[in-house]
Design an enzyme around this catalytic site. Structure first.
Site, PDB file in Angstrom:
ATOM      1  N   CYS A 153       0.832  -1.212   0.000  1.00  0.00           N
ATOM      2  CA  CYS A 153       0.000   0.000   0.000  1.00  0.00           C
ATOM      3  C   CYS A 153       0.866   1.263   0.000  1.00  0.00           C
ATOM      4  CB  CYS A 153      -0.906  -0.039   1.231  1.00  0.00           C
ATOM      5  SG  CYS A 153      -1.770   1.480   1.591  1.00  0.00           S
ATOM      6  N   CYS A 180       0.121   3.784   2.739  1.00  0.00           N
ATOM      7  CA  CYS A 180       0.647   3.252   4.005  1.00  0.00           C
ATOM      8  C   CYS A 180       2.126   3.583   4.152  1.00  0.00           C
ATOM      9  CB  CYS A 180       0.465   1.733   4.070  1.00  0.00           C
ATOM     10  SG  CYS A 180      -1.249   1.190   4.051  1.00  0.00           S
TER      11      CYS A 180
END
Length: 84
Positions: free
Chosen positions: A11, A14
């Site tokens: 991600c 993230c």
């Protein structure tokens, strides 16, 4: 208090949030716990994580206080933790 950072290695938001969290200085009494959603099904289920990144603030007893989904600024993280 515990600040859980629910993330996934694949991600990109993230990864950006991780850099912000690395620079974050939480006061005594606060702990940052990074939780890889692919390795921690129990916590993902317990806190009903549906997307990443998700930050969840909980008491030391595990009671959820607040949460935020998505990449947010250092100031917003401090607000989320009740520190601003």
């Amino acid at each position: 208090m515990i600040l859980y950072d629910f993330y996934a290695t694949w991600c990109n938001p993230c990864k950006a949030l991780m850099k912000t969290l690395e620079d974050l200085e939480l006061p005594e009494g606060y702990t940052l716990e990074k939780v890889d959603i692919e390795e921690n099904d129990d916590l993902v289920t317990k806190y009903r994580i549906r997307s990443v990144p998700t930050l969840v603030v909980v008491t030391n007893d595990g009671e959820e206080v607040d949460r935020q989904v998505g990449n947010i600024s250092k100031d917003k993280i401090l607000e989320l933790c009740g520190l601003k």
